[in-house]
Design an enzyme around this catalytic site. Structure first.
Site, PDB file in Angstrom:
ATOM      1  N   LYS A   1      11.077  55.030 -21.759  1.00 55.57           N
ATOM      2  CA  LYS A   1      11.029  55.141 -20.294  1.00 55.57           C
ATOM      3  C   LYS A   1      11.421  53.801 -19.698  1.00 55.57           C
ATOM      4  O   LYS A   1      10.912  52.760 -20.119  1.00 55.57           O
ATOM      5  CB  LYS A   1       9.611  55.511 -19.882  1.00 55.57           C
ATOM      6  CG  LYS A   1       9.329  55.395 -18.401  1.00 55.57           C
ATOM      7  CD  LYS A   1       7.937  55.929 -18.094  1.00 55.57           C
ATOM      8  CE  LYS A   1       7.543  55.669 -16.664  1.00 55.57           C
ATOM      9  NZ  LYS A   1       6.292  56.329 -16.305  1.00 55.57           N
TER      10      LYS A   1
HETATM   11  C1  R5P Z   1       3.629  51.848 -16.297  1.00 55.90           C
HETATM   12  O1  R5P Z   1       3.242  50.850 -15.779  1.00 55.90           O
HETATM   13  C2  R5P Z   1       2.910  53.114 -16.230  1.00 55.90           C
HETATM   14  O2  R5P Z   1       3.223  54.029 -17.206  1.00 55.90           O
HETATM   15  C3  R5P Z   1       3.056  53.672 -14.886  1.00 55.90           C
HETATM   16  O3  R5P Z   1       1.908  54.360 -14.597  1.00 55.90           O
HETATM   17  C4  R5P Z   1       4.251  54.547 -14.693  1.00 55.90           C
HETATM   18  O4  R5P Z   1       5.334  54.130 -15.467  1.00 55.90           O
HETATM   19  C5  R5P Z   1       4.696  54.422 -13.325  1.00 55.90           C
HETATM   20  O5  R5P Z   1       5.417  55.533 -12.910  1.00 55.90           O
HETATM   21  P1  R5P Z   1       6.031  55.426 -11.480  1.00 55.90           P
HETATM   22  O6  R5P Z   1       6.812  54.151 -11.443  1.00 55.90           O
HETATM   23  O7  R5P Z   1       6.944  56.606 -11.332  1.00 55.90           O
HETATM   24  O8  R5P Z   1       4.909  55.444 -10.492  1.00 55.90           O
END
Ligand code: R5P
Length: 301
Positions: free
Chosen positions: A203
């Site tokens: 990711k």
């Molecule tokens: C990384 O810091 C964590 O997995 C987050 O909770 C996640 O990646 C964040 O997702 P988003 O940027 O879409 O809120």
């Protein structure tokens, strides 16, 4: 005792039909064991090859951020629209009913907070508990260029090895420090290192220029994070462009649960990722679902 009554000899051996040797639908996953492939095929849709994951693990370092104050109230109703749920074991056990049939990607590193250096994480879950929870994958934060880069890569290695022993795939999440530029060069470096160290999917963040090079050079599927909250149309455009440029979907958090209408938004994101709907049309879809939801609430009250 086994039943030996009326044992019939096989008749049709399909002698003219060669045995199936199809390759697995996900990039870089063909040589994995059956259990790994099966878990990945729960996270990624085998028809589209993509996934819309819902990330709600932010509390592991941020506490009760906007939209995640009550996971039982605000997030549980969204799970039906996600392909997989990314969450901590604490939130899962306390807030999510065990009846859900969606695969869980379990946050498996942690140990720091927004008050301290973010890259200083440790392995925060034992593989035994991952199996006990029936997780379909583990998620590990990796901080390339961060103060504790070496330690975070060590966490990835440990988790990949534990997962390989039990058939549980690993998602590496590239954490980007405040002083780092999120360009294709950096994201390409970070994602490639994660894949080379054994992550089964990665990711990362989207970047406007050269993102197709990031996905091309990463030998396993790449999902994008949503990042900070954007206007809904902009978030849909980002999901569209990322998938056009080779991303295998999204693992979105704030751009869903911080929306005025989170359930409408995740359905619009699905339309973009799985049905290749143009962002403008998906935005219209979002608005129409949002209006229906608003009307339903007003007739109830
Ligand atoms: C990384 O810091 C964590 O997995 C987050 O909770 C996640 O990646 C964040 O997702 P988003 O940027 O879409 O809120």
């Amino acid at each position: 005792m086994p039943d030996v009554d009326d044992v019939q000899d096989g008749k049709n051996f399909h002698l003219g039909v060669p045995a199936q040797t199809n390759s697995f639908f996900l990039k870089g996953s063909n040589s994995l064991d059956w259990g790994m492939k099966n878990r990945l095929a729960r996270i990624f849709n085998p028809v589209t090859g993509r996934s819309v994951m819902l990330a709600v693990d932010h509390g592991y370092f941020q506490g009760p951020t906007t939209g995640l104050e009550r996971i039982d109230v605000s997030i549980v109703p969204l799970i039906a629209y996600a392909d997989a749920l990314m969450i901590t074991r604490g939130a899962l056990r306390t807030c999510v009913p065990a009846e859900i049939s969606k695969p869980v990607v379990l946050r498996s590193t942690g140990g720091q907070s927004i008050l301290k250096e973010l890259s200083n994480e440790l392995v925060a879950v034992d593989i035994e508990d991952v199996v006990r929870i029936n997780a379909s994958a583990m998620a590990v934060q990796v901080y390339i260029g961060g103060e504790y880069e070496h330690k975070s890569i060590g966490n990835l290695v440990k988790i990949v090895d534990a997962g390989n022993r039990h058939g549980v795939p690993t998602l590496a999440v590239t954490g980007v420090g405040k002083d780092m530029v999120r360009d294709a060069k950096y994201l390409g470096l970070a994602t490639r290192i994660c894949a080379e160290m054994g992550a089964h999917f990665v990711k990362t963040y989207y970047c406007d220029k050269g993102f197709e090079r990031v996905t091309a050079a990463c030998p396993v599927p790449v999902l994008i994070a949503g990042g900070k909250k954007l206007a809904e149309l902009d978030a849909l455009k980002m999901a569209y462009q990322a998938t056009e440029q080779g991303a295998a979907g999204v693992d979105m958090g704030r751009n869903v649960f911080q929306c005025e209408a989170p359930s409408a938004m995740i359905q619009a994101v699905r339309a973009v990722v799985h049905e290749r709907e143009r962002p403008e049309k998906a935005y219209d879809f979002y608005l129409s679902l949002k209006n229906v939801a608003a009307k339903t609430i007003s007739t109830r009250s």
